[in-house]
Design an enzyme around this catalytic site. Sequence first.
Site, PDB file in Angstrom:
ATOM      1  N   THR A   1       2.104  14.705  -9.187  1.00  0.00           N
ATOM      2  CA  THR A   1       0.743  14.590  -8.672  1.00  0.00           C
ATOM      3  C   THR A   1       0.223  16.002  -8.400  1.00  0.00           C
ATOM      4  O   THR A   1       1.000  16.889  -8.064  1.00  0.00           O
ATOM      5  CB  THR A   1       0.803  13.817  -7.339  1.00  0.00           C
ATOM      6  OG1 THR A   1       1.159  12.474  -7.618  1.00  0.00           O
ATOM      7  CG2 THR A   1      -0.500  13.857  -6.579  1.00  0.00           C
TER       8      THR A   1
ATOM      9  N   ARG B   1      -1.218  -0.849  -9.856  1.00  0.00           N
ATOM     10  CA  ARG B   1      -0.546  -0.229  -8.726  1.00  0.00           C
ATOM     11  C   ARG B   1      -1.364   0.948  -8.214  1.00  0.00           C
ATOM     12  O   ARG B   1      -1.817   1.802  -8.983  1.00  0.00           O
ATOM     13  CB  ARG B   1       0.859   0.266  -9.128  1.00  0.00           C
ATOM     14  CG  ARG B   1       1.626   0.980  -8.000  1.00  0.00           C
ATOM     15  CD  ARG B   1       1.656   2.473  -8.190  1.00  0.00           C
ATOM     16  NE  ARG B   1       2.463   3.190  -7.202  1.00  0.00           N
ATOM     17  CZ  ARG B   1       2.485   4.501  -7.077  1.00  0.00           C
ATOM     18  NH1 ARG B   1       1.748   5.257  -7.865  1.00  0.00           N
ATOM     19  NH2 ARG B   1       3.239   5.089  -6.156  1.00  0.00           N
ATOM     20  N   ILE B   2      -1.557   0.966  -6.908  1.00  0.00           N
ATOM     21  CA  ILE B   2      -2.249   2.082  -6.259  1.00  0.00           C
ATOM     22  C   ILE B   2      -1.217   2.810  -5.416  1.00  0.00           C
ATOM     23  O   ILE B   2      -0.431   2.183  -4.703  1.00  0.00           O
ATOM     24  CB  ILE B   2      -3.425   1.573  -5.391  1.00  0.00           C
ATOM     25  CG1 ILE B   2      -4.532   1.003  -6.297  1.00  0.00           C
ATOM     26  CG2 ILE B   2      -3.980   2.694  -4.507  1.00  0.00           C
ATOM     27  CD1 ILE B   2      -5.741   0.438  -5.558  1.00  0.00           C
TER      28      ILE B   2
ATOM     29  N   ASP C   1      -0.333   6.694  -3.079  1.00  0.00           N
ATOM     30  CA  ASP C   1      -0.867   7.343  -1.879  1.00  0.00           C
ATOM     31  C   ASP C   1      -2.019   8.298  -2.153  1.00  0.00           C
ATOM     32  O   ASP C   1      -2.804   8.590  -1.256  1.00  0.00           O
ATOM     33  CB  ASP C   1       0.266   8.111  -1.180  1.00  0.00           C
ATOM     34  CG  ASP C   1       0.822   9.166  -2.099  1.00  0.00           C
ATOM     35  OD1 ASP C   1       0.469  10.361  -1.918  1.00  0.00           O
ATOM     36  OD2 ASP C   1       1.594   8.824  -3.010  1.00  0.00           O
TER      37      ASP C   1
ATOM     38  N   GLU D   1       7.112  10.342  -2.667  1.00  0.00           N
ATOM     39  CA  GLU D   1       7.297   8.896  -2.674  1.00  0.00           C
ATOM     40  C   GLU D   1       6.078   8.195  -2.081  1.00  0.00           C
ATOM     41  O   GLU D   1       5.820   8.298  -0.884  1.00  0.00           O
ATOM     42  CB  GLU D   1       8.511   8.557  -1.822  1.00  0.00           C
ATOM     43  CG  GLU D   1       9.659   7.983  -2.578  1.00  0.00           C
ATOM     44  CD  GLU D   1      10.858   7.745  -1.672  1.00  0.00           C
ATOM     45  OE1 GLU D   1      10.669   7.489  -0.477  1.00  0.00           O
ATOM     46  OE2 GLU D   1      11.977   7.822  -2.182  1.00  0.00           O
TER      47      GLU D   1
END
Lengths: 325, 326
Positions: free
Chosen positions: A195, A223-224, A226, A247
Site C-alpha cells: 500500500t 473486500r474493503i 484499512d 495487516e
Amino acid sequence: MVGWAIAVHGGAGVDPNLPPRRQEEAKQLLTHCLNLGISALRSNASAVDVVELVVRQLESNPLFNSGRGSALTAKGTVEMEASIMDGAKRRCGAVSGLSTVKNPVSLARLVMEKSPHSYLAFSGAEEFARQQGVEVENNEYFITPDNVGMLKLAKEANTIMFDYRIPIAGYEKCAGLESSVKMNGLPISIYAPETVGCVVVDSEGRCAAATSTGGLMNKMSGRIGDSPLIGAGTYACEVCGVSCTGEGEAIIRGTLAREVAAVMEYKGLRLQEAVDFVIKHRLDEGFAGLIAVSNKGEVAYGFNCNGMFRGCATEDGFMEVEIWE
Amino acid sequence: MGGWAIAVHGGAGVDPNLPLERQEEAKQLLTRVLNLGISALRSNLSAIDVVELVVRELETDPLFNSGRGSALTEKGTVEMEASIMDGPKRRCGAVSGLTTVKNPVSLARLVMEKSPHSYLAFDGAENFARQQGVEVVDNEYFITPDNVGMLKLAKEANTILFDYRIPTSGYETCGQGVESPMKMNGLPMSIYAPETVGCVVVDREGRCAAATSTGGLMNKMIGRIGDSPLIGAGTYACNLCGVSCTGEGEAIIRGTLAREVSAVMEYKGLGLQEAVDFVIKHRLDEGYAGLIAVSNKGEVAYGFNCNGMFRGCASEDGFMEVGIWE
C-alpha cells in the site's frame, strides 16, 4: 511558521530476500516522489495538495500496490481504494471498489470537495468519476504481468488470503511457516501489501494524509481494507497526519491512524513517542507500519514487522530513504 | 463485576413535530427490543449474541431506517450497511451496499467469523451472502410506501442530501437554508432523520459488544457509505466499553466518534458518562450526533447534541428507560 515535513511509504512487511535490484528500484521511486513533494512544498503548495500529488505519482508507477500495479482480486481484476484527509478542518474523502479510475486518490479528494458525501464505492463511485470527468482506463491498464504471475502462484498454493501475518525479524515466532521467508510455500513478497501513502505538514503547519492501495492479493471481490477507512489507514487533524500499512484487520481494530493523534492529544506525547506507543501497544499479534508528521514540523515512522518501504524529509535538510530497520 | 446492561437506539435528530402516534410506535418498538435483549441476557447469552439479536429485530421492523424500512437511494432502491464488534478481542465485521440480505447485521457477523476479511461490500458482499446461505429477498421487500413518499418529496424539493444539519433546540443556531425550525429546504425534518439503529451490551461476564445498521441517507447517491459500517466511527467495542452512534455521517467519521469514547476512558481515565459527555461536547464541532454506550462495569449511558434521539436503556439492577427527547 513551521518547517515543512513529508514522509512517503510503499508498504510494510518486506521479504527479507527481496532482490537488491528490486530494493534499488523501490528506493529510487521513493526518492523521486519525495523530491516531487519537496519541490511542491518549496513552492508553497498546501499539505493536502502535496499528499495528493505524491500519491498520484505512486499510483501511476506500477512498482507498488496502488493504481497501476495493484494486487489482483480472486477474479484476476483490480479493485482500488483510497482516502485523503485534510487536517485543518478534518475534512475527508474516500473511495473503494474502483476499477477504471486512473488515480483513486484524486477521486477521493473530489468526493471530499465536490460530493455531498464522504465515502463512495463501487459502481456509485465509478459513476461519480464519470460525472467529474476524471481520467479513466480499462481495468487491464492496472494489471501487470508480475501480479498476474503472483496471483497464479497464490491460487496454486490454494491459499485463502487472510488479513495475514508476516513474521517479525527473528522469525522464531512464525506460525505455520515452512521457512523464514515463505508462507504457505510462497515467498512473502507475494502477500506483501505495498500500500502507498503520504503525510505532509506544510509551512503553515497544516497537516494532511493520504493512502491508496489495490488491497490484498487474491482477495475476495468486494473486500474493503484499512486504507480507505478514516481513523484506521488514514487520519489528519490539527496536530498530525498519519498513513498506515500492513495487516488490514489489525489496523482497523486498532484504529491505528487516529490513535497516534489521540495519544498526542490525551497523553501529551510528542510525535515519535506517540508513533512508538501505538506500534507497541495497539497491535497485539498484528503487524503494521505507519508514517506521521506533526504540526511542529516533525516527521516519524514506526513498524513492528520486517521492513517498510519509506522516505522522509524535513525543511532543515534531513532526508532518508530506507527499507529495513 | 457489574451486572449486565443494554442500550438501543433508533436514530438521533428527531422532528419536534413528530406526531404523537409515531412517537408512541417508536417507544413501543424500543421497549419490545429492549425486553428481547434483557431476556437473552438473563439467559446468559453473550454480549455479541445479544447485540446481533436485537439489531436483527430492529432491521425486521419497518419503523426505523434499517433493513426493511431503509431510506432510499436517489434511484429509489435500498442499499444497506452494518457493522458489529466484539469487545474482548476487538474482532469486527462490516458490510455495505446490500440489496437483498434480510439482516445486514448478521451478514456483518459472518464476515467477522467466517470470511478471511473484515469488511465486504456491494456485489462481493452479496456473493458472500449467497455462499453463506443467509436469507435473501427482493429489493422491493425493504421499500416501504412511507419512504417512497419521502423520496418523492425530497426530489421535488430538488435537495441534495448532504450529511446534513438539524438545528439544536433553540433553533437560532441553524445554518443557512433552513426556512423554519421544523423544516429544511421546505421539507419536514423527519424526511432526513437518519433513524439508524444500534445496540450496545455488556453481559454478566463484563464483555462488551456493539452493532449498528442502517439504510443510510434519504436520496443518497448510489454507492454512498456512511458512518454506520465504519469501525471506530459508527461502531466500536473493546475491553472497556461498547458504543454505537447515529447522526451526521461526516461528523461521526471525522470525529471517529465511537472510538473516541473508549480513548478518553483509557487515556484520560474518564468514567463512561463523563466520556460520553466529553465526546459529544468536544468532538462534534458544528456537526450533530448521538450515541449509546455501555462499560465493562455494567454502566449504561447516552448523549446527543441534537433535537432528540430514539433510545432505550436497561441494567441488571432494574433500571429501565425509553425516551425520545432530552
